[in-house]
Design a protein around this motif. Structure first.
Motif, PDB file in Angstrom:
ATOM      1  N   ALA A 127      50.480  85.738  45.541  1.00  0.00           N
ATOM      2  CA  ALA A 127      51.683  85.134  44.839  1.00  0.00           C
ATOM      3  C   ALA A 127      51.920  83.507  45.087  1.00  0.00           C
ATOM      4  N   PRO A 128      51.623  83.209  46.144  1.00  0.00           N
ATOM      5  CA  PRO A 128      51.982  81.624  46.493  1.00  0.00           C
ATOM      6  C   PRO A 128      51.122  80.920  45.461  1.00  0.00           C
ATOM      7  N   ASP A 129      49.895  80.988  45.582  1.00  0.00           N
ATOM      8  CA  ASP A 129      48.975  80.264  44.473  1.00  0.00           C
ATOM      9  C   ASP A 129      49.451  80.374  43.113  1.00  0.00           C
ATOM     10  N   LEU A 130      49.656  81.561  42.658  1.00  0.00           N
ATOM     11  CA  LEU A 130      50.258  81.931  41.280  1.00  0.00           C
ATOM     12  C   LEU A 130      51.440  80.912  41.142  1.00  0.00           C
ATOM     13  N   LEU A 131      52.261  81.102  42.024  1.00  0.00           N
ATOM     14  CA  LEU A 131      53.674  80.182  41.622  1.00  0.00           C
ATOM     15  C   LEU A 131      53.312  78.792  41.756  1.00  0.00           C
ATOM     16  N   LYS A 132      52.237  78.390  42.320  1.00  0.00           N
ATOM     17  CA  LYS A 132      51.927  76.708  42.259  1.00  0.00           C
ATOM     18  C   LYS A 132      51.385  76.411  41.002  1.00  0.00           C
ATOM     19  N   THR A 133      50.414  77.449  40.609  1.00  0.00           N
ATOM     20  CA  THR A 133      49.820  77.083  39.458  1.00  0.00           C
ATOM     21  C   THR A 133      50.869  77.071  38.426  1.00  0.00           C
ATOM     22  N   GLY A 137      53.137  71.327  40.200  1.00  0.00           N
ATOM     23  CA  GLY A 137      53.428  70.143  40.923  1.00  0.00           C
ATOM     24  C   GLY A 137      54.517  70.508  41.844  1.00  0.00           C
ATOM     25  N   GLU A 138      55.083  69.516  42.427  1.00  0.00           N
ATOM     26  CA  GLU A 138      56.082  69.892  43.476  1.00  0.00           C
ATOM     27  C   GLU A 138      57.370  70.151  42.844  1.00  0.00           C
ATOM     28  N   ALA A 139      58.085  70.967  43.622  1.00  0.00           N
ATOM     29  CA  ALA A 139      59.609  71.431  43.409  1.00  0.00           C
ATOM     30  C   ALA A 139      60.470  70.585  43.819  1.00  0.00           C
ATOM     31  N   ASP A 140      61.704  70.593  43.464  1.00  0.00           N
ATOM     32  CA  ASP A 140      62.824  70.008  43.731  1.00  0.00           C
ATOM     33  C   ASP A 140      63.736  70.914  44.523  1.00  0.00           C
ATOM     34  N   GLY A 141      63.560  72.195  44.148  1.00  0.00           N
ATOM     35  CA  GLY A 141      64.311  73.243  44.849  1.00  0.00           C
ATOM     36  C   GLY A 141      63.557  74.821  45.005  1.00  0.00           C
ATOM     37  N   GLY A 173      58.318  75.003  52.247  1.00  0.00           N
ATOM     38  CA  GLY A 173      57.563  74.012  53.048  1.00  0.00           C
ATOM     39  C   GLY A 173      56.375  73.530  52.306  1.00  0.00           C
ATOM     40  N   GLU A 174      55.597  74.402  51.544  1.00  0.00           N
ATOM     41  CA  GLU A 174      54.436  74.044  50.962  1.00  0.00           C
ATOM     42  C   GLU A 174      54.519  73.516  49.658  1.00  0.00           C
ATOM     43  N   VAL A 175      55.758  73.560  48.812  1.00  0.00           N
ATOM     44  CA  VAL A 175      55.821  73.331  47.520  1.00  0.00           C
ATOM     45  C   VAL A 175      56.845  72.034  47.218  1.00  0.00           C
ATOM     46  N   SER A 219      77.622  92.079  53.695  1.00  0.00           N
ATOM     47  CA  SER A 219      77.573  91.321  54.503  1.00  0.00           C
ATOM     48  C   SER A 219      76.566  90.157  54.357  1.00  0.00           C
ATOM     49  N   GLU A 220      76.405  90.006  52.989  1.00  0.00           N
ATOM     50  CA  GLU A 220      75.300  89.001  52.707  1.00  0.00           C
ATOM     51  C   GLU A 220      75.936  87.614  52.755  1.00  0.00           C
ATOM     52  N   LEU A 221      74.976  86.609  53.196  1.00  0.00           N
ATOM     53  CA  LEU A 221      75.407  85.223  53.014  1.00  0.00           C
ATOM     54  C   LEU A 221      74.259  84.471  52.905  1.00  0.00           C
ATOM     55  N   TYR A 222      74.380  83.293  52.568  1.00  0.00           N
ATOM     56  CA  TYR A 222      73.211  82.372  51.843  1.00  0.00           C
ATOM     57  C   TYR A 222      73.163  81.228  53.059  1.00  0.00           C
ATOM     58  N   VAL A 223      72.113  80.807  53.167  1.00  0.00           N
ATOM     59  CA  VAL A 223      71.706  79.791  53.966  1.00  0.00           C
ATOM     60  C   VAL A 223      71.068  78.702  52.898  1.00  0.00           C
ATOM     61  N   LEU A 224      71.767  77.354  53.010  1.00  0.00           N
ATOM     62  CA  LEU A 224      71.240  76.420  52.291  1.00  0.00           C
ATOM     63  C   LEU A 224      70.594  75.274  53.190  1.00  0.00           C
ATOM     64  N   ALA A 225      69.636  74.938  52.920  1.00  0.00           N
ATOM     65  CA  ALA A 225      68.969  73.775  53.658  1.00  0.00           C
ATOM     66  C   ALA A 225      68.544  72.629  52.810  1.00  0.00           C
ATOM     67  N   THR A 226      69.201  71.452  52.973  1.00  0.00           N
ATOM     68  CA  THR A 226      68.948  70.301  51.947  1.00  0.00           C
ATOM     69  C   THR A 226      68.311  69.096  52.656  1.00  0.00           C
ATOM     70  N   GLY A 227      67.611  68.254  51.830  1.00  0.00           N
ATOM     71  CA  GLY A 227      67.041  67.154  52.642  1.00  0.00           C
ATOM     72  C   GLY A 227      65.682  67.307  53.226  1.00  0.00           C
ATOM     73  N   PHE A 228      64.833  67.895  52.462  1.00  0.00           N
ATOM     74  CA  PHE A 228      63.390  68.387  53.077  1.00  0.00           C
ATOM     75  C   PHE A 228      62.766  67.097  53.680  1.00  0.00           C
ATOM     76  N   ARG A 229      62.363  67.446  55.001  1.00  0.00           N
ATOM     77  CA  ARG A 229      61.338  66.282  55.510  1.00  0.00           C
ATOM     78  C   ARG A 229      60.041  66.790  55.506  1.00  0.00           C
ATOM     79  N   ALA A 230      59.227  66.288  54.355  1.00  0.00           N
ATOM     80  CA  ALA A 230      57.883  66.529  54.222  1.00  0.00           C
ATOM     81  C   ALA A 230      56.977  66.220  55.493  1.00  0.00           C
ATOM     82  N   LYS A 231      56.226  66.977  55.687  1.00  0.00           N
ATOM     83  CA  LYS A 231      55.428  66.608  56.935  1.00  0.00           C
ATOM     84  C   LYS A 231      54.378  65.615  56.517  1.00  0.00           C
ATOM     85  N   ALA A 232      53.970  64.689  57.380  1.00  0.00           N
ATOM     86  CA  ALA A 232      53.020  63.731  57.111  1.00  0.00           C
ATOM     87  C   ALA A 232      51.610  64.336  56.833  1.00  0.00           C
ATOM     88  N   THR A 233      50.703  63.908  55.788  1.00  0.00           N
ATOM     89  CA  THR A 233      49.282  64.516  55.770  1.00  0.00           C
ATOM     90  C   THR A 233      48.223  63.739  56.273  1.00  0.00           C
TER      91      THR A 233
END
Length: 233
Positions: A127-133, A137-141, A173-175, A219-233
């Protein structure tokens, strides 16, 4: 099925639909149907052409936090029946060639303008590789409204939704491009500490959100994380 009036609407009274229990319908099914028929967001979604009431959750979060912008590339995990994908496509303009929205779910959905969709289990190794294809490219969200099938055992069900959230965060974190965002459904309760700690490490800001359009008894709630810190390659 019949409609009655009860206090609360204009002039102190509103229409209320009551559903009789049919011979082949369980009480729980009857109560669910009655709740659906009387849910103002369900009624509004049908009137305004949204695939589901869930669209209002994303639109409400976006209105406050300004996530979806024209030209963005978005991944929707657990997309069926399509409310979030539909809202994202409208906001980024993918139906008109601006940006891109890709979605995945075990269940199929009717085609949505500007959305590329695949019927696939997100837990499947491919599934992850399918979505990447699909994304190309990279995702904004990365947005996820995924929920595991319930077992009726509260602790087990909670652990399952946390596990989905962890896998969604790992994929994000991968995309994601630097500065990207991750929005994911969880449920109130324990066992989320490790996931939230990971998000606080990888993103500039992490918030918990309960949209007004979420049902009050949920009981649902959402977690929102903004400002992704890309790992150095």
């Amino acid at each position: 099925m019949k409609t009655t009036k009860s206090p609360g609407g204009p002039g102190g009274r509103e229409l209320k639909t009551r559903v009789k229990t049919a011979r082949k319908r369980t009480l729980s099914s009857t109560l669910w149907l009655q709740r659906q028929l009387n849910d103002p967001y369900v009624v509004r979604a049908k009137r305004e052409g949204w695939r589901s009431r869930a669209a209002y959750k994303l639109l409400e979060i976006d209105e406050k936090h300004h996530l979806l912008q024209p030209g963005q590339r978005i991944v929707d995990l657990g997309a069926a029946p399509g409310g979030w994908s539909q809202a994202a496509a409208k906001k980024v303009g993918s139906a008109h060639g601006h940006g891109k929205v890709v979605g995945i779910d075990l269940l199929d959905i009717e085609p949505i303008a500007g959305v590329e969709f695949a019927v696939q289990d997100f837990l499947a190794p491919e599934a992850p590789d399918l979505l990447k294809t699909m994304l190309g490219g990279e995702a904004d969200g990365v947005i996820s409204d995924m929920a595991a099938n319930t077992t009726g055992h509260k602790k087990t069900d909670h652990l399952r939704i946390v596990h989905l959230g962890e896998l969604a965060a790992e994929f994000a974190g991968e995309v994601l491009k630097p500065g990207g965002y991750f929005l994911c459904k969880l449920f109130q309760g324990g066992e989320t500490g490790e996931l939230v700690a990971r998000l606080k490490r990888d993103y500039a800001v992490v918030r918990h959100i309960k949209p007004n359009s979420s049902r009050a008894d949920s009981s649902e709630l959402y977690v929102l994380a903004t400002g992704f810190r890309a790992k150095a390659t």
